[in-house]
Design an enzyme around this catalytic site. Sequence first.
Site, PDB file in Angstrom:
ATOM      1  N   ASN A   7       8.964  -4.954 -33.561  1.00 29.93           N
ATOM      2  CA  ASN A   7       8.576  -6.192 -32.881  1.00 29.93           C
ATOM      3  C   ASN A   7       9.582  -6.400 -31.751  1.00 29.93           C
ATOM      4  O   ASN A   7      10.698  -6.864 -31.977  1.00 29.93           O
ATOM      5  CB  ASN A   7       8.615  -7.343 -33.894  1.00 29.93           C
ATOM      6  CG  ASN A   7       8.189  -8.670 -33.290  1.00 29.93           C
ATOM      7  OD1 ASN A   7       8.054  -8.805 -32.076  1.00 29.93           O
ATOM      8  ND2 ASN A   7       7.992  -9.655 -34.146  1.00 29.93           N
ATOM      9  N   ARG A  91       4.125  -4.756 -32.590  1.00 32.54           N
ATOM     10  CA  ARG A  91       3.500  -6.041 -32.306  1.00 32.54           C
ATOM     11  C   ARG A  91       3.384  -6.161 -30.781  1.00 32.54           C
ATOM     12  O   ARG A  91       4.370  -6.014 -30.056  1.00 32.54           O
ATOM     13  CB  ARG A  91       4.373  -7.197 -32.815  1.00 32.54           C
ATOM     14  CG  ARG A  91       3.807  -8.560 -32.432  1.00 32.54           C
ATOM     15  CD  ARG A  91       4.815  -9.680 -32.643  1.00 32.54           C
ATOM     16  NE  ARG A  91       4.222 -10.989 -32.349  1.00 32.54           N
ATOM     17  CZ  ARG A  91       4.917 -12.087 -32.085  1.00 32.54           C
ATOM     18  NH1 ARG A  91       6.237 -12.050 -32.067  1.00 32.54           N
ATOM     19  NH2 ARG A  91       4.310 -13.230 -31.844  1.00 32.54           N
ATOM     20  N   HIS A 180      -0.085 -15.649 -32.541  1.00 27.30           N
ATOM     21  CA  HIS A 180       0.264 -15.630 -33.968  1.00 27.30           C
ATOM     22  C   HIS A 180      -0.935 -15.204 -34.828  1.00 27.30           C
ATOM     23  O   HIS A 180      -0.996 -15.520 -36.016  1.00 27.30           O
ATOM     24  CB  HIS A 180       0.717 -17.025 -34.463  1.00 27.30           C
ATOM     25  CG  HIS A 180       1.970 -17.535 -33.812  1.00 27.30           C
ATOM     26  ND1 HIS A 180       2.124 -18.845 -33.438  1.00 27.30           N
ATOM     27  CD2 HIS A 180       3.119 -16.914 -33.491  1.00 27.30           C
ATOM     28  CE1 HIS A 180       3.329 -19.021 -32.904  1.00 27.30           C
ATOM     29  NE2 HIS A 180       3.941 -17.861 -32.923  1.00 27.30           N
ATOM     30  N   ARG A 241       9.386 -25.531 -26.394  1.00 25.94           N
ATOM     31  CA  ARG A 241       8.160 -25.618 -25.576  1.00 25.94           C
ATOM     32  C   ARG A 241       7.501 -26.984 -25.767  1.00 25.94           C
ATOM     33  O   ARG A 241       7.462 -27.502 -26.878  1.00 25.94           O
ATOM     34  CB  ARG A 241       7.174 -24.524 -25.985  1.00 25.94           C
ATOM     35  CG  ARG A 241       7.639 -23.131 -25.606  1.00 25.94           C
ATOM     36  CD  ARG A 241       6.721 -22.052 -26.170  1.00 25.94           C
ATOM     37  NE  ARG A 241       7.477 -21.097 -26.954  1.00 25.94           N
ATOM     38  CZ  ARG A 241       6.941 -20.127 -27.690  1.00 25.94           C
ATOM     39  NH1 ARG A 241       5.641 -19.963 -27.728  1.00 25.94           N
ATOM     40  NH2 ARG A 241       7.704 -19.308 -28.373  1.00 25.94           N
ATOM     41  N   GLU A 385       3.954 -10.760 -41.004  1.00 21.45           N
ATOM     42  CA  GLU A 385       3.268 -10.071 -39.907  1.00 21.45           C
ATOM     43  C   GLU A 385       3.549  -8.570 -39.953  1.00 21.45           C
ATOM     44  O   GLU A 385       2.674  -7.762 -39.684  1.00 21.45           O
ATOM     45  CB  GLU A 385       3.740 -10.654 -38.562  1.00 21.45           C
ATOM     46  CG  GLU A 385       3.291 -12.089 -38.340  1.00 21.45           C
ATOM     47  CD  GLU A 385       4.187 -12.872 -37.386  1.00 21.45           C
ATOM     48  OE1 GLU A 385       5.331 -13.198 -37.776  1.00 21.45           O
ATOM     49  OE2 GLU A 385       3.758 -13.166 -36.264  1.00 21.45           O
TER      50      GLU A 385
END
Length: 401
Positions: A7, A91, A180, A241, A385
């Site tokens: 990742n 990923r 996601h 964010r 993940e």
Amino acid sequence: MIILVINAGSSSLKYQLYNMNGESVIANGRVERIGMDSSIVIHEPTGKQEVSLVREILDHNTAVKRVIDLLMHPEHGVLGSIDEIKAVGHRVVHGGEIFKQSTIVTDEVKLEIRKLFDLAPLHNPPALMGIAAVEANMGDVKQVVVFDTAFHQSMPQETFLYPIPMVLYRRHKIRRYGFHGTSHNYVSRKAAKVLNKPLESLKMVSCHIGNGASCTAILNGKSYDTSMGLTPLEGLMMGTRSGDLDPAIVPFTMNKEELTLNEVNSMLNKHSGMLAISGISSDMREITEAMQEGDKQAKLAFDMYTYRLRKYIGAYAAAMNGIDVLVFTAGVGENSVVLRKTVCDGLTFLGIELDEERNGERSKEARVISSAESRVTVMVVPTNEELLIARDTYTLVREQV
Ligand SMILES: Nc1ncnc2c1ncn2[C@@H]1O[C@H](COP(=O)(O)OP(=O)(O)O)[C@@H](O)[C@H]1O
Ligand SMILES: CC(=O)OP(=O)(O)O
Ligand SMILES: [Mg+2]
């Protein structure tokens, strides 16, 4: 079969080495601060002492080399030869409209990932660097890419289009993509399995609340709507964010504060959210501690964060005309007892009733935290993940090696 999962972030590279026979983790770790003056390498071989090193690592190519060195290290290593790794899964955050599922890396696939740099300038370039680094250091090992956007490709037009001129979609593919997806996919399947019910029969809302945060409405086992949009900025309030805001704030602020496009982009992505409101941190643990010590700004940040999350859950229950299961996952969702309680206590109108004792349990297992009377089943499902990436990689390469 041994599979390496990578990742790659803009300044980091996380890895996980699996033995797919039993899906056990042989080693995992991360390289942080790539390209900065002193990079940090953390390597955790299963059953052996964790190693932590400071090295000069200027790019992802060197990061991959260091990971390989550690995997084969005489003392800290777990492999005799690099050839034991039969495939590498990556990923990739943005797969645009092209990639609806995971795929084996070819020259054409790399070209398509490059074409999407514009839509994910922070995420896709390091992913491609990771792929190139594996090619340079691991010969012709099979590589697979798994996209954050793929799970959301099932969204219908009425949820993925923005109400702006259609020409912008046709020319530039401006639309909601959602992110996601690997996590929402994993936790929804896991939740249905734990409940022993077919996923297709459940109306589910999954909340992936980590550094980045997103909510997904899962209908008939598929993503029906999700809170992140063209980029991972839209939707929930996050660590740094902003999430949703009036788009007119952008030109207005640029004008009043004489900001450039880059500056306003950086303000919304890196200097907003919990960090901006609390003035303390983007980290939920620090916010919660400060709030409990009476800090008013931390409390305001927490209240805004949970309020916005509650609004999304309510909106998605309305979007699906019902909700059977509510899932919390990722760093905050899995660990913050107080966040789950605050959110659920404001959703009693949906028939949500938390079991306080179950909510307070510390466990790494997927579990139900609502009471037996609750009309909606509330769950905590730890995401994984990397395991899904390893599984997709295994499925795609198993016939070929
Ligand atoms: N025990 C905890 N209580 C509250 N928040 C936590 C706890 N542990 C981790 N977190 C929060 O989880 C967030 C990181 O989530 P994570 O899913 O690991 O992020 P990412 O993978 O996007 O970097 C941080 O805000 C961190 O504070
Ligand atoms: C897509 C995204 O926001 O990812 P992360 O949560 O890893 O920042
Ligand atoms: Mg994450």
